[in-house]
Design an enzyme around this catalytic site. Structure first.
Site, PDB file in Angstrom:
ATOM      1  N   TYR A 149      39.013  35.409  42.668  1.00 11.35           N
ATOM      2  CA  TYR A 149      37.628  35.126  42.282  1.00 11.35           C
ATOM      3  C   TYR A 149      37.028  36.411  41.723  1.00 11.35           C
ATOM      4  CZ  TYR A 149      32.667  33.946  42.770  1.00 11.35           C
ATOM      5  OH  TYR A 149      31.327  33.714  42.531  1.00 11.35           O
ATOM      6  N   ASP A 252      39.608  44.732  40.220  1.00 15.42           N
ATOM      7  CA  ASP A 252      38.332  44.215  40.713  1.00 15.42           C
ATOM      8  C   ASP A 252      38.176  44.609  42.185  1.00 15.42           C
ATOM      9  OD1 ASP A 252      36.113  42.883  41.536  1.00 15.42           O
ATOM     10  OD2 ASP A 252      36.759  40.894  40.877  1.00 15.42           O
ATOM     11  N   LYS A 280      29.101  44.603  46.372  1.00 16.34           N
ATOM     12  CA  LYS A 280      29.084  44.459  47.832  1.00 16.34           C
ATOM     13  C   LYS A 280      28.814  45.772  48.592  1.00 16.34           C
ATOM     14  CE  LYS A 280      31.784  40.256  47.747  1.00 16.34           C
ATOM     15  NZ  LYS A 280      31.150  39.090  48.283  1.00 16.34           N
TER      16      LYS A 280
END
Ligand SMILES: Cc1ncc(COP(=O)(O)O)c(C=O)c1O
Length: 444
Positions: A149, A252, A280
């Site tokens: 994702y 990522d 995050k």
């Protein structure tokens, strides 16, 4: 701990009310009835590693805002920085010293960051990384992996959810399965999908498509099918293969960045990505995204007729930049990662021991600050196809609901992962192990 989770009457009342004005009563499906039954635990307050719901029940929080809260809730230093900054004006959308303070610290910690560009979410960061890669290589297609994702930008919304194994197609030519309606099918003509942790399948796919690729994008540790580490040397092979075909290697690190090491997985595994993306934990609870890399690529955003466009009212938000600087100072202090690993490895060992003693076929996968439990007969889950075929996600959901009733806050979605913050303690781990021991009784 004041745990009284036999009643969540106010959570239920609130949820009924919220559904009148919000779709499914929440702002992202993974927070609502799609995963929590009969509805979400409605949280009101957090401090350190603990949260309280609106019925007054207390929980140890192992979800930590999908990993954003690397220092737990309301860390005193973060609270101070936020209060001081807000009192002087939260954001100017102008050049501010706060941006350089954050960027200088970022560059000192992240090995591949000659320069950094801040955005507001991980999705924005991965969107920008792809645009940069396309501009840099002059190619349009890119390769992503099944079960990874990278945010909700159109071309990434492919093969990100789990499906029955029979629907996936052969590993060397996976069936493209969109994750969302509303995306023009032509968008996916530019996306090549491959299984992860499988060099042979990837090599076959690259022989056909490699020369057309702008980039290969990967999570370093697969974090959206639980927690699946790469096989030994796999990420370096990916990087080498990308370069062999003239494509960029995009790492990522939205989940792994600042979590496994100050310099993320690129430091942990000694990798040199062309571009890497963050979010995050970088924002310690505030909305953030970042793309890092060499000037030769990021300077394509410099103002000119042929620039790569990246705008944003809230880019380099002053409040967030000050939080980022304070957060990176905290993370860079002596012993931080030793503690994260010690607490995480303690929780992993304790859970494994519970399942072994109770004779429950389950594995706990991951290491240090991030891990996931899989109810399975397998010894290891190597990738998306293993997850789709061998993991009992319904059993996991039952287990986590039983933990919620025992003062442990976690999402019942098996695709996410347990997060350790610097606020967690040995007592938190003990509370988890005790609750897990009891919850096992509800599994049969
Ligand atoms: C690996 C990865 N990349 C990108 C994103 C998107 O980040 P955000 O939710 O901040 O847009 C996520 C979100 O979970 C992620 O796990």
């Amino acid at each position: 701990m004041d745990t009284n989770t036999t009643t969540r009457a106010r959570s239920r009342e609130y949820f009924a009310r919220a559904q009148q004005s919000l779709v499914e009563g929440v702002n992202s499906p993974s927070r609502g009835a799609a995963v929590y039954s009969p509805g979400p635990v409605v949280l009101e307050r957090g401090r350190g590693s603990h949260v309280w719901d609106i019925d007054g029940n207390e929980y140890v929080d192992f979800m930590m805002s999908f990993g954003a809260l690397i220092h737990g809730h309301a860390h005193p230093k973060i609270v101070d920085v936020v209060s001081q900054t807000i009192a002087e004006g939260s954001h100017f959308a102008a050049a501010t010293p706060a941006e350089a303070e954050a960027a200088e610290r970022f560059r000192r910690l992240v090995p591949s960051a000659e320069v950094v560009r801040f955005a507001n979410t991980g999705s924005e960061a991965t969107m920008l990384a792809l645009r940069l890669a396309r501009a840099h290589t002059g190619r349009t297609k890119f390769l992503k992996f099944e079960g990874h994702y990278h945010g909700w930008y159109d071309p990434y919304c492919l093969n990100g959810h789990s499906h029955p194994i029979g629907q996936l197609g052969p590993p060397e030519n996976p069936t493209k399965i969109p994750d969302s309606e509303g995306i023009p099918p032509s968008v996916f003509d530019d996306v090549i999908v491959a299984p992860w942790n499988d060099v042979a399948a990837l090599e076959r796919i690259l022989r056909e498509h490699g020369r057309e690729l702008a980039a290969i994008i990967t999570e370093p540790i697969m974090a959206n099918m639980g927690c699946i580490p790469p096989r030994e040397g796999y990420l370096q092979t990916l990087c080498d293969l990308a370069h062999q075909y003239g494509a960029l290697f995009i790492l990522d690190e939205v989940v792994t960045g600042f979590r496994y090491a100050p310099g993320g997985c690129q430091q942990l595994f000694n990798l040199k990505p062309d571009l890497s993306t963050f979010g995050k934990a970088l924002g310690a609870g505030f909305p953030i995204g970042a793309v890092a890399g060499p000037r030769s690529i990021l300077d394509r955003m410099r103002w000119s007729e042929h620039m790569v466009l990246h705008y944003g009212t809230f880019n380099g938000h002053r409040l967030t930049m000050n939080v980022v600087a304070a957060n990176l100072d905290l993370l860079n202090s002596e012993g931080t990662y030793r503690k994260l690993f010690a607490i995480g490895d303690g929780a992993i060992a304790g859970l494994r021991d519970v399942f072994r003693r109770k004779n429950i076929p389950a594995i706990v996968q991951g290491f240090g600050p991030m891990f996931q439990i899989y109810f399975t007969d397998r010894d290891v889950i190597h990738g998306y196809r293993d997850y789709c075929q061998y993991v009992d996600t319904k059993k996991y959901s039952r287990f986590v609901h039983a933990l919620l009733d025992r003062g442990i806050y976690m999402t019942p979605s098996n695709g996410l992962h347990w997060i350790i913050s610097t606020a967690h303690t040995g007592q938190d781990v003990e509370a988890l192990i005790k609750a897990a021991d009891q919850a096992c009784a509800e599994l049969s």
